[in-house]
Design an enzyme around this catalytic site. Structure first.
Site, PDB file in Angstrom:
ATOM      1  N   THR A   1       0.660  -1.241  -0.009  1.00 56.18           N
ATOM      2  CA  THR A   1       0.261   0.247  -0.459  1.00 56.18           C
ATOM      3  C   THR A   1       0.758   0.977   0.115  1.00 56.18           C
ATOM      4  OG1 THR A   1      -1.491   1.497   1.456  1.00 56.18           O
ATOM      5  CG2 THR A   1      -0.210  -0.534   3.026  1.00 56.18           C
ATOM      6  N   ASP A   2       0.111   2.331  -0.511  1.00 54.49           N
ATOM      7  CA  ASP A   2       1.319   3.675  -0.474  1.00 54.49           C
ATOM      8  C   ASP A   2       0.944   4.464   0.666  1.00 54.49           C
ATOM      9  OD1 ASP A   2      -1.554   4.317   0.066  1.00 54.49           O
ATOM     10  OD2 ASP A   2      -1.540   6.021  -1.680  1.00 54.49           O
ATOM     11  N   GLU A   3       0.326   3.483   1.901  1.00 56.44           N
ATOM     12  CA  GLU A   3       0.600   4.335   3.636  1.00 56.44           C
ATOM     13  C   GLU A   3       1.441   3.770   4.129  1.00 56.44           C
ATOM     14  OE1 GLU A   3      -3.599   3.244   5.353  1.00 56.44           O
ATOM     15  OE2 GLU A   3      -4.984   3.417   3.708  1.00 56.44           O
TER      16      GLU A   3
ATOM     17  N   TYR B   1      -1.730  -0.578  10.856  1.00 56.67           N
ATOM     18  CA  TYR B   1      -1.720  -1.084   9.265  1.00 56.67           C
ATOM     19  C   TYR B   1      -0.535  -1.168   8.643  1.00 56.67           C
ATOM     20  CZ  TYR B   1      -3.189  -1.650   4.320  1.00 56.67           C
ATOM     21  OH  TYR B   1      -3.404  -2.424   3.396  1.00 56.67           O
TER      22      TYR B   1
ATOM     23  N   LYS C   1       2.752  -3.590   7.811  1.00 56.07           N
ATOM     24  CA  LYS C   1       3.050  -2.989   5.889  1.00 56.07           C
ATOM     25  C   LYS C   1       4.101  -3.127   5.572  1.00 56.07           C
ATOM     26  CE  LYS C   1       0.229  -4.743   3.038  1.00 56.07           C
ATOM     27  NZ  LYS C   1      -0.124  -5.821   2.514  1.00 56.07           N
TER      28      LYS C   1
END
Ligand code: NAD
Ligand code: TYD
Length: 352
Positions: A132-134, A158, A162
Protein backbone atom coordinates in the site's frame (compact mmCIF):
# COMPACT_ATOMS: atom_id res chain seq x y z
CA UNK A 1 -1.11 -26.58 -17.01
CA UNK A 2 1.45 -23.99 -18.04
CA UNK A 3 1.91 -22.48 -14.58
CA UNK A 4 0.47 -22.82 -11.09
CA UNK A 5 -0.10 -19.53 -9.40
CA UNK A 6 -0.95 -19.10 -5.76
CA UNK A 7 -3.11 -16.06 -5.04
CA UNK A 8 -3.45 -15.39 -1.32
CA UNK A 9 -6.41 -13.44 0.03
CA UNK A 10 -8.42 -14.22 -3.09
CA UNK A 11 -11.73 -14.20 -1.21
CA UNK A 12 -11.22 -10.56 -0.22
CA UNK A 13 -11.94 -7.39 -2.14
CA UNK A 14 -8.93 -6.88 -4.44
CA UNK A 15 -7.95 -10.57 -4.39
CA UNK A 16 -11.30 -11.62 -5.84
CA UNK A 17 -10.81 -9.27 -8.80
CA UNK A 18 -7.29 -10.61 -9.34
CA UNK A 19 -8.50 -14.23 -9.16
CA UNK A 20 -11.33 -13.50 -11.61
CA UNK A 21 -8.96 -11.80 -14.07
CA UNK A 22 -6.37 -14.60 -13.96
CA UNK A 23 -8.87 -17.49 -14.06
CA UNK A 24 -10.68 -16.06 -17.09
CA UNK A 25 -7.69 -14.62 -18.96
CA UNK A 26 -5.33 -17.59 -18.49
CA UNK A 27 -7.23 -20.86 -18.93
CA UNK A 28 -3.91 -22.72 -19.10
CA UNK A 29 -2.79 -21.52 -15.65
CA UNK A 30 -3.91 -23.30 -12.52
CA UNK A 31 -5.03 -20.67 -10.03
CA UNK A 32 -4.93 -21.69 -6.36
CA UNK A 33 -6.76 -19.27 -4.08
CA UNK A 34 -5.54 -19.60 -0.49
CA UNK A 35 -7.65 -17.72 2.04
CA UNK A 36 -8.37 -18.10 5.73
CA UNK A 37 -11.90 -16.70 5.34
CA UNK A 38 -11.60 -14.16 8.11
CA UNK A 39 -14.49 -11.72 8.52
CA UNK A 40 -13.18 -10.05 5.30
CA UNK A 41 -13.11 -13.21 3.17
CA UNK A 42 -16.29 -14.02 1.30
CA UNK A 43 -16.44 -16.70 -1.38
CA UNK A 44 -19.63 -15.13 -2.73
CA UNK A 45 -17.21 -12.65 -4.34
CA UNK A 46 -16.16 -15.46 -6.69
CA UNK A 47 -19.42 -17.27 -7.36
CA UNK A 48 -19.27 -16.56 -11.10
CA UNK A 49 -15.92 -18.33 -11.59
CA UNK A 50 -15.83 -20.97 -8.84
CA UNK A 51 -16.73 -23.81 -11.24
CA UNK A 52 -13.92 -23.07 -13.70
CA UNK A 53 -11.63 -26.11 -14.18
CA UNK A 54 -8.45 -24.05 -13.64
CA UNK A 55 -9.61 -22.70 -10.25
CA UNK A 56 -9.02 -24.28 -6.82
CA UNK A 57 -9.90 -22.87 -3.41
CA UNK A 58 -7.93 -23.88 -0.32
CA UNK A 59 -8.79 -22.66 3.15
CA UNK A 60 -5.65 -21.94 5.10
CA UNK A 61 -3.80 -19.48 7.30
CA UNK A 62 -0.65 -17.85 5.92
CA UNK A 63 0.72 -17.78 9.48
CA UNK A 64 0.81 -21.60 9.54
CA UNK A 65 4.26 -22.40 8.12
CA UNK A 66 3.65 -26.17 7.97
CA UNK A 67 0.41 -25.64 6.05
CA UNK A 68 2.17 -23.26 3.63
CA UNK A 69 4.92 -25.86 3.05
CA UNK A 70 2.25 -28.46 2.32
CA UNK A 71 0.48 -26.07 -0.05
CA UNK A 72 3.66 -25.49 -2.10
CA UNK A 73 4.36 -29.23 -2.22
CA UNK A 74 0.83 -30.28 -3.07
CA UNK A 75 0.34 -27.85 -5.95
CA UNK A 76 3.98 -27.31 -7.01
CA UNK A 77 3.47 -23.56 -7.05
CA UNK A 78 5.74 -21.48 -9.25
CA UNK A 79 4.27 -18.01 -8.84
CA UNK A 80 2.79 -16.19 -5.86
CA UNK A 81 0.60 -13.09 -5.82
CA UNK A 82 0.31 -12.26 -2.14
CA UNK A 83 -2.68 -10.17 -1.09
CA UNK A 84 -3.82 -11.86 2.14
CA UNK A 85 -3.68 -9.32 4.95
CA UNK A 86 -5.58 -7.51 7.61
CA UNK A 87 -6.45 -4.35 5.72
CA UNK A 88 -8.52 -1.91 7.78
CA UNK A 89 -6.77 0.96 9.58
CA UNK A 90 -9.50 1.42 12.23
CA UNK A 91 -9.28 -2.25 13.22
CA UNK A 92 -5.49 -1.99 13.44
CA UNK A 93 -5.86 0.83 15.97
CA UNK A 94 -8.02 -1.44 18.17
CA UNK A 95 -6.05 -4.66 17.66
CA UNK A 96 -2.47 -4.13 16.38
CA UNK A 97 -1.35 -7.67 17.31
CA UNK A 98 -3.54 -9.37 14.72
CA UNK A 99 -2.03 -7.05 12.11
CA UNK A 100 1.54 -7.87 13.13
CA UNK A 101 0.74 -11.59 13.14
CA UNK A 102 -0.98 -11.80 9.77
CA UNK A 103 0.79 -9.10 7.81
CA UNK A 104 4.32 -9.61 9.12
CA UNK A 105 4.57 -13.22 10.33
CA UNK A 106 2.12 -14.49 7.70
CA UNK A 107 4.17 -12.90 4.91
CA UNK A 108 7.33 -14.33 6.45
CA UNK A 109 5.85 -17.86 6.49
CA UNK A 110 4.93 -17.58 2.83
CA UNK A 111 8.39 -16.28 1.91
CA UNK A 112 10.01 -19.13 3.81
CA UNK A 113 7.74 -21.78 2.22
CA UNK A 114 8.46 -20.37 -1.27
CA UNK A 115 12.21 -20.26 -0.62
CA UNK A 116 12.30 -23.84 0.63
CA UNK A 117 10.16 -25.19 -2.19
CA UNK A 118 12.06 -23.40 -4.97
CA UNK A 119 15.34 -24.23 -3.25
CA UNK A 120 17.59 -21.94 -5.30
CA UNK A 121 16.01 -22.82 -8.66
CA UNK A 122 14.59 -19.39 -9.39
CA UNK A 123 13.97 -19.97 -13.12
CA UNK A 124 10.33 -19.09 -13.94
CA UNK A 125 9.56 -18.31 -10.29
CA UNK A 126 8.14 -15.08 -8.89
CA UNK A 127 6.96 -13.85 -5.50
CA UNK A 128 4.80 -10.76 -5.98
CA UNK A 129 3.92 -8.85 -2.81
CA UNK A 130 0.98 -6.43 -2.88
CA UNK A 131 1.42 -3.43 -0.63
CA UNK A 132 0.00 0.00 0.00
CA UNK A 133 1.02 3.65 -0.40
CA UNK A 134 0.28 4.06 3.34
CA UNK A 135 3.80 2.80 4.14
CA UNK A 136 5.15 6.16 2.91
CA UNK A 137 3.31 8.07 5.64
CA UNK A 138 1.43 11.30 5.02
CA UNK A 139 1.90 14.21 2.62
CA UNK A 140 1.16 17.89 3.22
CA UNK A 141 -1.57 19.36 1.03
CA UNK A 142 1.07 20.85 -1.28
CA UNK A 143 3.62 18.14 -0.53
CA UNK A 144 4.06 16.52 -3.94
CA UNK A 145 3.65 12.78 -4.52
CA UNK A 146 4.94 9.46 -3.18
CA UNK A 147 7.49 7.94 -5.55
CA UNK A 148 9.22 4.56 -5.36
CA UNK A 149 12.14 6.19 -3.53
CA UNK A 150 10.10 8.01 -0.89
CA UNK A 151 11.35 7.05 2.58
CA UNK A 152 9.07 4.70 4.53
CA UNK A 153 7.33 6.52 7.40
CA UNK A 154 4.26 4.52 8.48
CA UNK A 155 1.98 5.93 11.17
CA UNK A 156 -0.83 3.42 11.77
CA UNK A 157 -0.37 -0.14 13.06
CA UNK A 158 -1.75 -1.25 9.66
CA UNK A 159 0.83 0.69 7.65
CA UNK A 160 3.62 -0.25 10.08
CA UNK A 161 2.78 -3.94 9.58
CA UNK A 162 2.68 -3.57 5.79
CA UNK A 163 5.98 -1.65 5.83
CA UNK A 164 7.56 -4.44 7.85
CA UNK A 165 6.28 -7.08 5.44
CA UNK A 166 7.67 -5.10 2.47
CA UNK A 167 11.09 -5.06 4.16
CA UNK A 168 10.97 -8.82 4.72
CA UNK A 169 10.12 -9.41 1.06
CA UNK A 170 13.06 -7.28 -0.10
CA UNK A 171 15.33 -8.89 2.50
CA UNK A 172 14.48 -12.35 1.07
CA UNK A 173 15.66 -11.12 -2.32
CA UNK A 174 18.83 -9.50 -1.02
CA UNK A 175 19.74 -12.34 1.34
CA UNK A 176 18.60 -15.50 -0.44
CA UNK A 177 18.01 -14.34 -4.04
CA UNK A 178 14.25 -14.97 -3.98
CA UNK A 179 12.81 -13.39 -7.17
CA UNK A 180 10.45 -10.80 -5.71
CA UNK A 181 8.54 -7.80 -6.95
CA UNK A 182 6.63 -5.28 -4.79
CA UNK A 183 3.91 -2.79 -5.63
CA UNK A 184 2.48 0.00 -3.49
CA UNK A 185 -1.00 1.05 -4.53
CA UNK A 186 -3.35 3.85 -3.54
CA UNK A 187 -6.92 3.43 -2.18
CA UNK A 188 -9.03 1.06 -4.26
CA UNK A 189 -12.77 1.24 -4.83
CA UNK A 190 -15.30 -0.88 -6.72
CA UNK A 191 -17.55 -3.94 -6.31
CA UNK A 192 -17.08 -6.48 -3.48
CA UNK A 193 -15.36 -4.12 -1.02
CA UNK A 194 -16.14 -4.94 2.60
CA UNK A 195 -18.58 -2.38 4.03
CA UNK A 196 -16.24 -1.16 6.75
CA UNK A 197 -14.39 0.95 4.17
CA UNK A 198 -15.60 4.44 3.34
CA UNK A 199 -17.30 4.00 -0.04
CA UNK A 200 -19.39 0.81 0.46
CA UNK A 201 -20.17 1.78 4.07
CA UNK A 202 -21.58 5.13 3.02
CA UNK A 203 -23.56 3.76 0.05
CA UNK A 204 -25.17 1.20 2.37
CA UNK A 205 -25.83 3.77 5.11
CA UNK A 206 -27.57 6.07 2.64
CA UNK A 207 -29.77 3.19 1.56
CA UNK A 208 -30.76 2.59 5.19
CA UNK A 209 -31.04 6.32 6.05
CA UNK A 210 -28.23 5.98 8.60
CA UNK A 211 -25.67 8.72 9.48
CA UNK A 212 -22.52 9.06 7.37
CA UNK A 213 -19.68 9.43 9.93
CA UNK A 214 -17.05 11.71 8.36
CA UNK A 215 -13.87 11.73 10.48
CA UNK A 216 -12.67 15.16 11.61
CA UNK A 217 -13.53 17.88 9.13
CA UNK A 218 -13.43 15.59 6.11
CA UNK A 219 -10.33 17.38 4.83
CA UNK A 220 -8.08 14.33 4.50
CA UNK A 221 -7.19 13.46 0.93
CA UNK A 222 -7.07 10.00 -0.63
CA UNK A 223 -6.06 8.97 -4.15
CA UNK A 224 -8.68 6.58 -5.56
CA UNK A 225 -8.18 3.83 -8.14
CA UNK A 226 -10.85 1.54 -9.63
CA UNK A 227 -10.10 -2.00 -8.44
CA UNK A 228 -10.12 -3.56 -11.94
CA UNK A 229 -7.41 -1.12 -12.99
CA UNK A 230 -5.35 -2.33 -10.03
CA UNK A 231 -5.95 -5.95 -11.08
CA UNK A 232 -4.79 -5.12 -14.64
CA UNK A 233 -1.63 -3.53 -13.23
CA UNK A 234 -0.99 -6.65 -11.12
CA UNK A 235 -1.34 -8.87 -14.21
CA UNK A 236 1.11 -6.68 -16.15
CA UNK A 237 3.67 -6.47 -13.34
CA UNK A 238 3.42 -10.18 -12.50
CA UNK A 239 4.34 -10.99 -16.12
CA UNK A 240 6.54 -8.05 -17.17
CA UNK A 241 7.82 -6.31 -14.02
CA UNK A 242 11.54 -6.50 -13.26
CA UNK A 243 12.70 -8.70 -10.40
CA UNK A 244 13.54 -6.81 -7.19
CA UNK A 245 11.81 -3.67 -8.46
CA UNK A 246 9.09 -1.64 -6.78
CA UNK A 247 6.28 -0.01 -8.73
CA UNK A 248 3.80 2.53 -7.42
CA UNK A 249 0.23 2.16 -8.69
CA UNK A 250 -2.25 5.05 -8.64
CA UNK A 251 -4.61 6.97 -10.83
CA UNK A 252 -3.64 10.62 -10.14
CA UNK A 253 -7.13 10.96 -8.68
CA UNK A 254 -7.11 12.83 -5.38
CA UNK A 255 -10.28 13.62 -3.45
CA UNK A 256 -10.89 15.34 -0.14
CA UNK A 257 -13.09 12.95 1.87
CA UNK A 258 -15.92 15.44 2.20
CA UNK A 259 -16.00 16.14 -1.55
CA UNK A 260 -15.99 12.42 -2.29
CA UNK A 261 -18.81 11.86 0.21
CA UNK A 262 -20.88 14.55 -1.54
CA UNK A 263 -20.33 12.82 -4.90
CA UNK A 264 -21.48 9.52 -3.37
CA UNK A 265 -24.54 11.15 -1.81
CA UNK A 266 -25.55 12.81 -5.09
CA UNK A 267 -24.99 9.63 -7.11
CA UNK A 268 -26.97 7.40 -4.74
CA UNK A 269 -29.83 9.91 -4.54
CA UNK A 270 -29.98 10.19 -8.33
CA UNK A 271 -29.92 6.42 -8.90
CA UNK A 272 -32.56 5.83 -6.21
CA UNK A 273 -34.75 8.57 -7.72
CA UNK A 274 -34.58 10.73 -4.56
CA UNK A 275 -34.92 14.51 -4.95
CA UNK A 276 -31.48 16.21 -5.10
CA UNK A 277 -30.08 16.91 -1.62
CA UNK A 278 -32.20 14.27 0.17
CA UNK A 279 -29.27 12.47 1.80
CA UNK A 280 -26.97 15.48 2.43
CA UNK A 281 -28.41 15.74 5.93
CA UNK A 282 -27.03 12.28 6.80
CA UNK A 283 -23.47 13.66 6.71
CA UNK A 284 -22.24 13.77 10.33
CA UNK A 285 -18.81 14.99 11.42
CA UNK A 286 -17.40 12.70 14.12
CA UNK A 287 -14.20 12.46 16.20
CA UNK A 288 -11.16 12.12 13.97
CA UNK A 289 -9.29 8.83 13.54
CA UNK A 290 -6.18 8.68 15.78
CA UNK A 291 -3.05 9.46 13.76
CA UNK A 292 -5.17 10.13 10.66
CA UNK A 293 -2.80 10.62 7.71
CA UNK A 294 -3.59 13.92 6.01
CA UNK A 295 -2.97 13.12 2.37
CA UNK A 296 -1.91 10.23 0.14
CA UNK A 297 -0.98 10.81 -3.51
CA UNK A 298 0.85 8.39 -5.75
CA UNK A 299 3.17 9.17 -8.63
CA UNK A 300 2.75 6.14 -10.90
CA UNK A 301 4.79 7.50 -13.82
CA UNK A 302 7.42 4.74 -13.49
CA UNK A 303 4.75 2.12 -14.20
CA UNK A 304 3.43 4.15 -17.13
CA UNK A 305 6.86 4.86 -18.63
CA UNK A 306 8.37 1.39 -18.15
CA UNK A 307 5.38 -0.91 -18.65
CA UNK A 308 2.78 1.30 -20.35
CA UNK A 309 0.05 0.96 -17.68
CA UNK A 310 -2.60 3.64 -17.30
CA UNK A 311 -5.94 3.57 -15.50
CA UNK A 312 -8.74 2.89 -17.96
CA UNK A 313 -11.67 4.44 -16.09
CA UNK A 314 -12.35 8.07 -15.37
CA UNK A 315 -13.44 8.57 -11.75
CA UNK A 316 -16.96 9.77 -12.68
CA UNK A 317 -17.51 6.56 -14.64
CA UNK A 318 -15.96 4.38 -11.91
CA UNK A 319 -18.01 5.81 -9.07
CA UNK A 320 -21.22 5.56 -11.10
CA UNK A 321 -20.47 1.88 -11.87
CA UNK A 322 -19.61 1.24 -8.22
CA UNK A 323 -22.73 2.84 -6.73
CA UNK A 324 -24.89 1.04 -9.30
CA UNK A 325 -23.23 -2.29 -8.42
CA UNK A 326 -23.94 -1.94 -4.68
CA UNK A 327 -27.54 -0.89 -5.32
CA UNK A 328 -28.05 -3.78 -7.76
CA UNK A 329 -26.41 -6.34 -5.43
CA UNK A 330 -28.23 -5.72 -2.19
CA UNK A 331 -28.42 -9.42 -1.23
CA UNK A 332 -24.58 -9.50 -1.28
CA UNK A 333 -24.44 -6.54 1.11
CA UNK A 334 -27.30 -7.81 3.30
CA UNK A 335 -25.68 -11.23 3.79
CA UNK A 336 -22.60 -9.41 5.13
CA UNK A 337 -24.39 -6.97 7.39
CA UNK A 338 -26.54 -9.80 8.81
CA UNK A 339 -23.42 -11.96 9.36
CA UNK A 340 -25.02 -14.83 7.42
CA UNK A 341 -22.10 -15.11 4.92
CA UNK A 342 -19.56 -16.07 7.61
CA UNK A 343 -21.15 -19.30 8.78
CA UNK A 344 -22.18 -20.35 5.30
CA UNK A 345 -18.70 -20.61 3.78
CA UNK A 346 -16.73 -21.43 6.91
CA UNK A 347 -18.77 -24.58 7.44
CA UNK A 348 -17.99 -25.75 3.90
CA UNK A 349 -14.19 -25.80 4.18
CA UNK A 350 -11.76 -27.49 6.57
CA UNK A 351 -8.40 -25.82 7.18
CA UNK A 352 -5.39 -27.16 5.26
P1 NAD B 1 -9.54 -7.47 2.30
O1 NAD B 1 -9.53 -7.20 3.77
O2 NAD B 1 -10.79 -7.19 1.53
O3 NAD B 1 -9.16 -8.99 2.04
C1 NAD B 1 -8.13 -9.64 2.72
C2 NAD B 1 -8.28 -11.14 2.49
O4 NAD B 1 -7.18 -11.79 3.16
C3 NAD B 1 -9.57 -11.74 3.05
O5 NAD B 1 -10.16 -12.59 2.09
C4 NAD B 1 -9.10 -12.52 4.28
O6 NAD B 1 -9.91 -13.65 4.56
C5 NAD B 1 -7.70 -12.92 3.87
N1 NAD B 1 -6.84 -13.18 5.03
C6 NAD B 1 -6.68 -12.39 6.13
N2 NAD B 1 -5.84 -12.97 7.00
C7 NAD B 1 -5.44 -14.16 6.44
C8 NAD B 1 -4.57 -15.19 6.85
N3 NAD B 1 -3.95 -15.16 8.03
N4 NAD B 1 -4.38 -16.23 6.01
C9 NAD B 1 -4.99 -16.28 4.81
N5 NAD B 1 -5.87 -15.34 4.38
C10 NAD B 1 -6.08 -14.28 5.18
O7 NAD B 1 -8.30 -6.66 1.72
P2 NAD B 1 -8.14 -5.87 0.33
O8 NAD B 1 -8.65 -4.51 0.50
O9 NAD B 1 -8.62 -6.73 -0.78
O10 NAD B 1 -6.55 -5.79 0.27
C11 NAD B 1 -5.78 -6.84 -0.30
C12 NAD B 1 -4.30 -6.49 -0.24
O11 NAD B 1 -4.07 -5.28 -0.94
C13 NAD B 1 -3.79 -6.27 1.18
O12 NAD B 1 -2.49 -6.80 1.25
C14 NAD B 1 -3.76 -4.75 1.32
O13 NAD B 1 -2.75 -4.34 2.23
C15 NAD B 1 -3.43 -4.33 -0.10
N6 NAD B 1 -3.92 -3.00 -0.50
C16 NAD B 1 -5.24 -2.67 -0.32
C17 NAD B 1 -5.69 -1.42 -0.76
C18 NAD B 1 -7.14 -1.03 -0.63
O14 NAD B 1 -7.50 0.12 -0.95
N7 NAD B 1 -8.05 -1.91 -0.22
C19 NAD B 1 -4.80 -0.53 -1.36
C20 NAD B 1 -3.45 -0.91 -1.52
C21 NAD B 1 -3.03 -2.17 -1.10
P1 TYD C 1 -10.84 3.85 4.45
O1 TYD C 1 -11.81 3.45 3.39
O2 TYD C 1 -10.93 3.22 5.79
O3 TYD C 1 -9.37 3.66 3.81
P2 TYD C 1 -7.91 4.15 4.40
O4 TYD C 1 -8.04 4.42 5.83
O5 TYD C 1 -7.06 2.93 4.11
O6 TYD C 1 -7.51 5.34 3.57
O7 TYD C 1 -10.95 5.42 4.66
C1 TYD C 1 -10.82 6.35 3.59
C2 TYD C 1 -10.83 7.74 4.19
O8 TYD C 1 -12.14 7.99 4.73
C3 TYD C 1 -9.87 7.92 5.35
O9 TYD C 1 -9.31 9.24 5.31
C4 TYD C 1 -10.74 7.76 6.58
C5 TYD C 1 -12.09 8.28 6.12
N1 TYD C 1 -13.26 7.63 6.74
C6 TYD C 1 -14.27 8.43 7.31
O10 TYD C 1 -14.20 9.67 7.31
N2 TYD C 1 -15.35 7.80 7.87
C7 TYD C 1 -15.48 6.44 7.89
O11 TYD C 1 -16.47 5.91 8.44
C8 TYD C 1 -14.44 5.64 7.30
C9 TYD C 1 -14.52 4.13 7.31
C10 TYD C 1 -13.35 6.28 6.73
Amino acid sequence: MKRTILITGGAGFIGSHVVRLFVTKYPDYRIVNLDKLTYAGNLANLRDIEERPNYTFVRGDICDLEAMRELFRRYDIDGVIHLAAESHVDRSIKDPFTFARTNVLGTLSLLQAAREHWNGDWEGKRFYHISTDEVYGALEMDGGFFTETTRYDPHSPYSASKASSDHFVRAFHDTYGLPVVVTNCSNNYGPYQFPEKLIPLFINNIRHRKPLPVYGKGENVRDWLYVEDHARAIDLIFHKGKTAETYNIGGFNEWRNIDLVRVIVRTVDRLLGNPEGTSEKLITFVTDRAGHDLRYAIDSSKLKNELGWEPSLQFEEGIEKTVRWYLDNQPWMDSITSGEYEDYYRKMYEFL
